[in-house]
Design an enzyme around this catalytic site. Structure first.
Site, short mmCIF file in Angstrom:
data_model
loop_
_atom_site.label_atom_id
_atom_site.label_comp_id
_atom_site.label_asym_id
_atom_site.label_seq_id
_atom_site.Cartn_x
_atom_site.Cartn_y
_atom_site.Cartn_z
N GLY A 40 -60.94 18.69 -32.92
CA GLY A 40 -62.46 18.27 -32.32
C GLY A 40 -62.58 19.39 -31.15
O GLY A 40 -61.79 20.33 -31.00
N LEU A 42 -65.08 21.36 -31.22
CA LEU A 42 -65.20 22.45 -32.09
C LEU A 42 -66.11 23.73 -31.42
O LEU A 42 -66.75 23.38 -30.50
CB LEU A 42 -65.92 21.94 -33.26
N GLY A 45 -64.31 29.39 -33.76
CA GLY A 45 -63.12 29.50 -34.25
C GLY A 45 -63.12 28.33 -35.29
O GLY A 45 -62.64 28.69 -36.60
N HIS A 46 -63.27 27.00 -34.96
CA HIS A 46 -63.19 26.02 -36.05
C HIS A 46 -64.34 26.19 -37.15
O HIS A 46 -63.80 26.02 -38.34
CB HIS A 46 -63.51 24.77 -35.41
N LYS A 158 -54.85 31.98 -34.52
CA LYS A 158 -54.79 31.74 -33.02
C LYS A 158 -53.62 31.04 -33.03
O LYS A 158 -52.82 31.18 -31.89
CB LYS A 158 -56.02 30.84 -32.58
N ASP A 159 -53.18 30.13 -33.78
CA ASP A 159 -51.74 29.31 -33.52
C ASP A 159 -50.82 29.96 -34.24
O ASP A 159 -50.52 29.28 -35.51
CB ASP A 159 -52.21 27.87 -33.61
N GLN A 162 -47.61 27.81 -35.33
CA GLN A 162 -48.23 26.72 -36.07
C GLN A 162 -48.25 26.80 -37.76
O GLN A 162 -47.78 26.14 -38.36
CB GLN A 162 -49.26 26.02 -35.47
N SER A 194 -61.02 28.80 -27.71
CA SER A 194 -60.12 27.49 -27.62
C SER A 194 -60.65 26.08 -27.07
O SER A 194 -61.48 26.42 -26.14
CB SER A 194 -58.82 27.86 -26.69
N ARG A 196 -59.39 24.26 -25.23
CA ARG A 196 -58.75 24.19 -23.79
C ARG A 196 -59.46 25.15 -22.70
O ARG A 196 -59.51 24.94 -21.54
CB ARG A 196 -57.32 24.57 -23.70
P1 AMP Z 1 -57.22 22.63 -32.86
O1 AMP Z 1 -58.42 21.79 -32.84
O2 AMP Z 1 -56.82 23.48 -31.54
O3 AMP Z 1 -55.96 22.01 -33.50
O4 AMP Z 1 -57.42 23.80 -33.92
C1 AMP Z 1 -57.67 23.43 -35.28
C2 AMP Z 1 -57.57 24.91 -36.03
O5 AMP Z 1 -58.58 25.86 -35.62
C3 AMP Z 1 -56.39 25.40 -35.98
O6 AMP Z 1 -55.78 25.78 -37.21
C4 AMP Z 1 -56.20 26.59 -35.17
O7 AMP Z 1 -55.51 27.73 -35.40
C5 AMP Z 1 -57.96 26.87 -35.36
N1 AMP Z 1 -58.47 27.69 -34.35
C6 AMP Z 1 -58.29 27.42 -32.84
N2 AMP Z 1 -59.04 28.41 -32.48
C7 AMP Z 1 -59.12 29.35 -33.10
C8 AMP Z 1 -59.96 30.68 -32.94
N3 AMP Z 1 -60.28 31.03 -31.54
N4 AMP Z 1 -60.11 31.27 -34.00
C9 AMP Z 1 -59.83 31.08 -35.15
N5 AMP Z 1 -59.22 29.74 -35.49
C10 AMP Z 1 -58.97 28.83 -34.25
#
Ligand code: AMP
Length: 294
Positions: A40, A42, A45-46, A158-159, A162, A194, A196
């Site tokens: 979440g 969002l 990127g998401h 990005k990760d 992971q 991000s 964060r």
């Molecule tokens: P998170 O909500 O941080 O767990 O991220 C969920 C998904 O979104 C993960 O697969 C992340 O790698 C992807 N994600 C996060 N930030 C970005 C970004 N800046 N660009 C592309 N994908 C992203």
């Protein structure tokens, strides 16, 4: 691909049973199911992952769950942004088919004791700084894969570590799902998006740009013919350290499959697979970023 309504809020389900029932109906209608796991808060990127799923699949599920098991003691689990209504509004502009937003007890009912753990790939980098992190990630992702029974799951580059760990898990456990990796979405000034980033003050946000600058520098050195990764890493370190208040956790050039440090980019195959990775703390906020060297 099916037509999706892009104005109404998406349907939200909170139980695994209802998720299963809706996926079964979609599958019975011959639909290809795409899954986008998120925590979440969002951002673009998401949304880029959800758009990729929409393009390649007929039924897109976005999951929103702040997964407690991937946070260590003293990390930001309690203050992690939780903004479900805003997230749903953003997703309505993309037009996904379903949002799965379970409560904690739905994913981890009392008595849960089973974890999924990938060895090797999780020992270094993020795994070294955050010892239980990947065990939490692989456990929740395995549970979401089991619950959603999707054909394809979408993750962000990005990760980087992971998604490498998740690919390993999928291969090792014969999980019947394809993994797609989508490029890093950045703000215009280079900062990788991000959830964060919301923690950063204006001043910290400006300082945080040094991460993407260091990755840009790595790529520039490679373009100029530098093959000695010790020199590339030293230059990246110096770049990050030139910004006061930014503390490095790690900087490295690694093999894109094994995540082992690469010594030289002299032979073409190592260059083809090399990724520069960086993690640093800006104030109390921990940020990670990477670039595939080309
Ligand atoms: P998170 O909500 O941080 O767990 O991220 C969920 C998904 O979104 C993960 O697969 C992340 O790698 C992807 N994600 C996060 N930030 C970005 C970004 N800046 N660009 C592309 N994908 C992203």
């Amino acid at each position: 691909m099916t037509d999706r309504t892009t104005s109404d809020l998406p349907i939200v389900v909170t139980t695994v049973a209802e998720l299963r029932a809706r996926v079964a109906a979609a599958r019975a209608a011959g639909k290809r199911i795409g899954l986008v796991p998120t925590m979440g808060a969002l951002h673009e990127g998401h949304l880029s992952l959800a758009r990729a799923a929409n393009t390649e699949c007929d039924f897109t599920i976005v999951t929103i769950f702040v997964n407690p098991t991937q946070f260590g003691p003293g990390e930001d689990f309690n203050r992690y942004p939780r903004v479900l209504v805003h997230d749903l509004q953003l997703l309505s502009s993309v037009g996904v088919d379903l949002v799965f937003a379970p409560e904690q007890q739905e994913m981890y009912p009392a008595g849960s004791t089973t974890f999924v753990e990938v060895a090797g790939l999780t020992a270094q980098w993020e795994g070294a700084v955050r010892p239980q992190h990947f065990r939490g990630v692989t456990t929740i992702v395995a549970k979401l894969f089991n619950a959603a029974a999707a054909d394809v799951a979408y993750f962000g580059q990005k990760d980087y570590q992971q998604v490498t760990v998740i690919r390993r898990m999928v291969a090792d456990l014969n999980m019947p799902i394809e993994i797609r990796v989508c490029p890093i979405v950045r703000d215009a000034d280079g900062l990788a998006l991000s959830s964060r980033n919301a923690y950063l003050s204006d001043d910290e946000r400006r300082r945080a740009l040094v991460l993407s600058r260091s990755l840009h520098l790595a790529n520039k050195l490679v373009e100029q013919g530098e093959t000695d990764t010790a020199k590339i890493v030293a230059a990246m370190r110096a770049c990050v350290e030139s910004e006061p208040g930014v503390v490095i956790d790690y900087v490295a050039v690694v093999d894109g499959d094994t995540l082992e440090p690469v010594e030289s980019l002299r032979d073409k195959s190592s260059l083809h697979h090399a990724v520069a990775i960086v993690a640093a703390r800006v104030g109390t906020t921990r940020l990670i970023d990477n670039v595939i060297l080309e």
